[in-house]
Design a protein around this motif. Sequence first.
Motif, mmCIF file in Angstrom:
data_model
loop_
_atom_site.group_PDB
_atom_site.id
_atom_site.type_symbol
_atom_site.label_atom_id
_atom_site.label_comp_id
_atom_site.label_asym_id
_atom_site.label_seq_id
_atom_site.Cartn_x
_atom_site.Cartn_y
_atom_site.Cartn_z
ATOM 1 N N GLU A 129 0.833 -1.216 0.000
ATOM 2 C CA GLU A 129 0.000 0.000 0.000
ATOM 3 C C GLU A 129 0.865 1.263 0.000
ATOM 4 N N THR A 175 -1.428 3.198 -2.264
ATOM 5 C CA THR A 175 -2.846 3.262 -1.885
ATOM 6 C C THR A 175 -3.069 3.635 -0.419
ATOM 7 N N ALA A 215 -6.362 0.620 1.005
ATOM 8 C CA ALA A 215 -7.261 -0.253 0.239
ATOM 9 C C ALA A 215 -7.873 -1.311 1.144
#
Length: 432
Positions: free
Chosen positions: A242, A245, A254
Amino acid sequence: MTFTQRQSQEHFLRAQKSIPGGVNSPARAFGAVGGSPVVMDRADGAYLFDIDGNRYIDYIGSWGPHILGHRHPAVIDAIHAALAKGTSFGAPCELETQLAELVIDAVPSIERVRMVNSGTEATMSAIRVARGFTGRNVLVKFAGCYHGHVDSLLVKAGSGALTLGTPSSPGVPPGCTADTIVLEYNDPQRLDEAFTARGKEIAAIILEPVVGNMGVVIPTPEFLKALQNVCQKYGSLLIFDEVMTGFRVAYGGAQARFGIRPDLTTLGKIIGGGLPVGAYGGRADIMNVVSPVGPVYQAGTLSGNPVAMASGIATLTRLKESNPYPQLESMTKLLVTGLSKLATDAGIPHTIPQVGSMFTLFFNPSVVTNLEVASKSDTKAFARYFHAMLERGIYLACSQFEANFVSAAHTDADLNATLNAAKQAFKIVAAA
Ligand SMILES: *Cc1c(COP(=O)(O)O)cnc(C)c1O
């Protein structure tokens, strides 16, 4: 006034004499679109200013970190305050713990977290921990996902269906990638086959839970389910990378958006608010294999340095307090809807996947589900679009296969200016 980037061009000639390719990271080099990169002087809010004095509406945000926009006052103030107390102690400081606590509070699956200095370090360390914890060597990754320039992850698929990867860069010994299996993203069947064949040897699966690094690609629910199933069945660890993200598609990344608890998570980009910070974390029993608690070695002279920690703390605190995510998502939706309509009007085949404030305009008529589909995009059309936008003061990612980002500093006026530029750019693309 005519648009010129003459000083950028001259400077870049000079840079190439002292720096390989004139850049300190190849994604900046305009290799995919041609021409000379723009040399920046300063940034503010949603804007970048080059050394010729041109202003650009920035959709890169330093490739992800600047979700609050450039030079957010809270971040700059925090950096100043930390600077006044020293740049690095080589000893514990309170700020490291504060950032760790913010991360643990935000990301559902993280119980312990270790700070490093880049996303690459984070993924490199996470896979070492996964291998150390499971006592297994094999990794599964997906074609088109990028996890930094880690030897064992710089790998392309071999020829056969279940062959192990071969290095994608000279300088990576075949031995380093011999234990890496590369599969297509969003293909639960191939994932099952790989685990049926080798499951008991697989230490971990690593993936971008929303891909940004082949352009934005969204995972299907079936794919996400299959990842969890095989990991559970075979005792392999699920690593969500991540770095892009995290704190981008939701405050908790996420995994918060999809309601999934990976075993390990890597972070970077936003967590440093523009300074070099990465992190990896996860379940306490897994993270406890890390030195000095456990035997898996990982270290860093400047890791957790107070200036970078202060920048990260200010960024996360601001995100937590202001919750810009719904607004970011609806503004990005307006932008991609507008872009899509203009592209359709110009007769340009395209698709624009969006998750939160991440999006990619693919010059591709198909829904992009994996690298194979992404590679069929019209990169020549993209290059024309990119340059037409750049000349009109819109700074997009300089490759078809990258994500673009909207920040909390972008205004409706910025989005309208972007759509106006796109209308002209699409005409240029369609006429070529
Ligand atoms: C940017 C990125 C990395 C690498 O991070 P660096 O800080 O550039 O080393 C790793 N994984 C993902 C998903 C990224 O987007």
